[in-house]
Write an enzyme that holds these catalytic residues in place. Structure first.
Site, PDB file in Angstrom:
ATOM      1  N   PRO A 116      -2.935   9.027   5.556  1.00 34.44           N
ATOM      2  CA  PRO A 116      -1.674   8.496   6.090  1.00 34.44           C
ATOM      3  C   PRO A 116      -0.482   9.053   5.340  1.00 34.44           C
ATOM      4  O   PRO A 116      -0.590   9.458   4.174  1.00 34.44           O
ATOM      5  CB  PRO A 116      -1.808   6.984   5.869  1.00 34.44           C
ATOM      6  CG  PRO A 116      -3.279   6.746   5.766  1.00 34.44           C
ATOM      7  CD  PRO A 116      -3.833   7.967   5.101  1.00 34.44           C
ATOM      8  N   CYS A 117       0.669   9.071   5.998  1.00 31.10           N
ATOM      9  CA  CYS A 117       1.847   9.717   5.397  1.00 31.10           C
ATOM     10  C   CYS A 117       2.905   8.720   4.944  1.00 31.10           C
ATOM     11  O   CYS A 117       4.033   9.096   4.672  1.00 31.10           O
ATOM     12  CB  CYS A 117       2.470  10.690   6.399  1.00 31.10           C
ATOM     13  SG  CYS A 117       3.009   9.904   7.925  1.00 31.10           S
ATOM     14  N   GLN A 118       2.578   7.431   4.871  1.00 23.55           N
ATOM     15  CA  GLN A 118       3.577   6.454   4.457  1.00 23.55           C
ATOM     16  C   GLN A 118       4.171   6.806   3.095  1.00 23.55           C
ATOM     17  O   GLN A 118       3.477   7.223   2.188  1.00 23.55           O
ATOM     18  CB  GLN A 118       2.953   5.053   4.382  1.00 23.55           C
ATOM     19  CG  GLN A 118       2.651   4.437   5.721  1.00 23.55           C
ATOM     20  CD  GLN A 118       1.313   4.867   6.278  1.00 23.55           C
ATOM     21  OE1 GLN A 118       0.673   5.727   5.707  1.00 23.55           O
ATOM     22  NE2 GLN A 118       0.925   4.287   7.394  1.00 23.55           N
ATOM     23  N   PHE A 120       5.937   9.173   2.115  1.00 27.24           N
ATOM     24  CA  PHE A 120       6.077  10.571   1.695  1.00 27.24           C
ATOM     25  C   PHE A 120       7.532  10.983   1.575  1.00 27.24           C
ATOM     26  O   PHE A 120       7.907  11.711   0.653  1.00 27.24           O
ATOM     27  CB  PHE A 120       5.371  11.491   2.690  1.00 27.24           C
ATOM     28  CG  PHE A 120       5.427  12.946   2.284  1.00 27.24           C
ATOM     29  CD1 PHE A 120       4.422  13.491   1.528  1.00 27.24           C
ATOM     30  CD2 PHE A 120       6.496  13.733   2.623  1.00 27.24           C
ATOM     31  CE1 PHE A 120       4.473  14.820   1.131  1.00 27.24           C
ATOM     32  CE2 PHE A 120       6.568  15.061   2.230  1.00 27.24           C
ATOM     33  CZ  PHE A 120       5.550  15.606   1.486  1.00 27.24           C
TER      34      PHE A 120
END
Length: 509
Positions: A116-118, A120
């Site tokens: 997941p890219c939370q 970033f």
């Protein structure tokens, strides 16, 4: 941070692992953020061999272990089937848990997964490079960025190939192109990198599902990376092209962007590709479900404890593939062909036309209400007004409560002669996004039908009950697309003969 401090992957490690692959042994894969195993399923089918996975969700972790690691001794199988928090498990600890002895950087050839890219956008390039060279950096970061954790595993385990997957929005996340910035870091770590957007429908999956894929291969093995060529063709609806263009707004694509890592998505050639696999191709051989229309379905948990035999039918090529997938063959029937209990909506489903969405469904519901209200007035002999209890009760029992202007895409009836639209993780909550095309069945799709639309074979076992299973399938990478990517990566790994080592030494790593 001084970029010179980055430590590229060791040439000796690359040579040892590559020689092992060139000797004919299956590349060993570790699946991070594995879910139930869509990527693992495709990679194993292409000739790779999973050694383990890291997955936080207990049901998904157990599904992965049951399908790919059930041949392990009982105590080791328990370890594989347990949920694991990647923010707490160090690579060395994981190798020990999986009983993989020896130097940890000699155990894994390929890392796959979709972190997941939370958070970033609040971290960026500097933190990526810091983590690449300092394994403690992630633990000191209170934002717990999972992309960083993925790169930490890469740094410690030193795979010779990497596959990352994510939604297209990852290319334009808070002003960051995460794929581009990740490639920059991997490049400095000694990898040739590239990323693109691929739609699963072009690879034989009966579903239009667009995702970003990033491939990295040790630069000593490949000077550049490539992506698989489409095998199927269809004209994609406008909405998908619009979503793609929004995602590509921050991508470097011009003549002067030679240093960029973006690879133009491969184009399907209508003249040489097969027609896309349709929903009917994928589902028509499965048993019909109608007991919900006669009161035979009750509210409550749906377990996978009843075998439903296959009916006699002519099988499409796709159905044959789903029944005969090597290692997941199934000739008897299915246990997870279960659906949601939605009694208010069956008559609405029946009236909907293929392609209808919530506004059309709402109109059908209002028409049904008016018909039932007229019948109630006739049988009761009373004038039932809008303020009466009977009127309100009938409205609630017939018409969905969602605002048409706010939820235009909440419902959708599938077209039989077209691939399905994107399956989402919220299948675990409602399923209205995929109403079955068959009006006689008047229902949303079953768990097994969702699995078919994701190209999961019928012998694949899903742990848990209906809701967790829907979620696992909705979150997965379609297996046939994963297989195409894996075959492409395997070609890259076997296409260049670097200096070989003895077969005996290759066996030791």
């Amino acid at each position: 941070m001084n970029h010179d401090k980055l430590t590229p992957i060791n040439s000796e490690i690359v040579r040892l692992k590559h020689s092992r692959v060139l000797s004919g042994q299956a590349p060993r894969t570790l699946d991070l953020f594995a879910g139930c195993g869509g990527l693992t399923l495709g990679f194993d089918a292409a000739g790779f061999k999973t050694i383990g996975a890291v997955e936080f969700d207990p049901d998904a972790a157990r599904s992965h272990a049951i399908n790919f690691l059930s041949d392990r001794p009982s105590e080791l199988f328990k370890v594989h089937s347990q949920a694991k928090d990647i923010t707490k498990v160090e690579p060395a600890e994981l190798m020990k848990m999986l009983e993989l002895t020896g130097p940890i950087d000699q155990q894994v050839d390929v890392i796959i997964g979709g972190p997941p890219c939370q958070a970033f956008a609040r971290v960026g390039r500097a933190k990526l490079r810091e983590v690449a060279d300092h394994p403690e950096a992630f633990l000191q970061d209170p934002r717990g960025n999972l992309y960083l954790r993925y790169l930490h595993y890469v740094r410690e385990l030193k795979p010779i190939a990497i596959l990352m997957e994510n939604v297209p929005d990852v290319l334009n996340y808070g002003g960051h192109n995460i794929a581009e910035e990740t490639c920059e870091t991997l490049s400095e770590m000694g990898y040739s990198c590239g990323y693109t957007l691929l739609n699963s429908v072009f690879f034989g999956v009966p579903q239009m599902r667009e995702r970003m894929f990033l491939i990295a291969v040790a630069s000593e093995i490949a000077d550049k990376v490539s992506f698989p060529s489409p095998t199927h063709w269809i004209e994609i609806p406008r909405g998908y092209e619009g979503t793609r263009q929004v995602a590509l707004q921050t991508v470097k694509r011009g003549l002067f962007d030679d240093d960029a890592f973006f690879v133009e998505p491969p184009v399907a050639d209508r003249q040489h590709c097969q027609p896309a696999v349709t929903a009917m191709d994928a589902l028509s051989d499965l048993p019909k479900i109608t007991e919900h229309l006669t009161g035979g379905l009750k509210k409550g948990p749906r377990r996978f404890d009843t075998l439903v035999p296959y009916p006699q039918s002519t099988l499409t090529n796709y159905a044959k593939t789903m029944r005969t997938w090597v290692g997941f063959e199934n000739a008897e029937g299915i246990k997870d062909h279960v659906i949601r209990y939605l009694p208010r909506d069956y008559d609405i489903f029946r009236r909907m036309e293929p392609g209808d969405q919530y506004p059309e469904a709402y109109k059908h519901a209002v028409a049904l209400f008016e018909e039932r209200l007229a019948a109630l007035r006739r049988t009761s002999g009373r004038a039932i007004g809008p303020r009466s209890k009977d009127y309100q009760t009938l409205w609630t029992a017939t018409v969905p409560p969602y605002d048409v202007s706010k939820f235009p895409n909440k419902w959708r009836k599938m077209e039989a002669d077209a691939p399905a639209r994107t399956l989402m993780a919220h299948l675990g909550k409602d399923g209205y996004s995929h109403i079955h095309y068959d009006c006689e069945q008047a229902r949303t799709i079953s768990v097994r039908e969702a699995a078919r639309l994701q190209s999961f074979p019928d012998g694949f076992i899903l742990s848990g009950s209906m809701n967790p299973a829907f979620k696992q399938i909705g979150n997965a990478v379609p297996a046939l697309l994963a297989k195409a990517l894996a075959e492409n990566i395997l070609r890259m790994l076997r296409s260049k003969n670097i200096e070989k080592i003895s077969p005996k030494k290759a066996q030791t790593i």
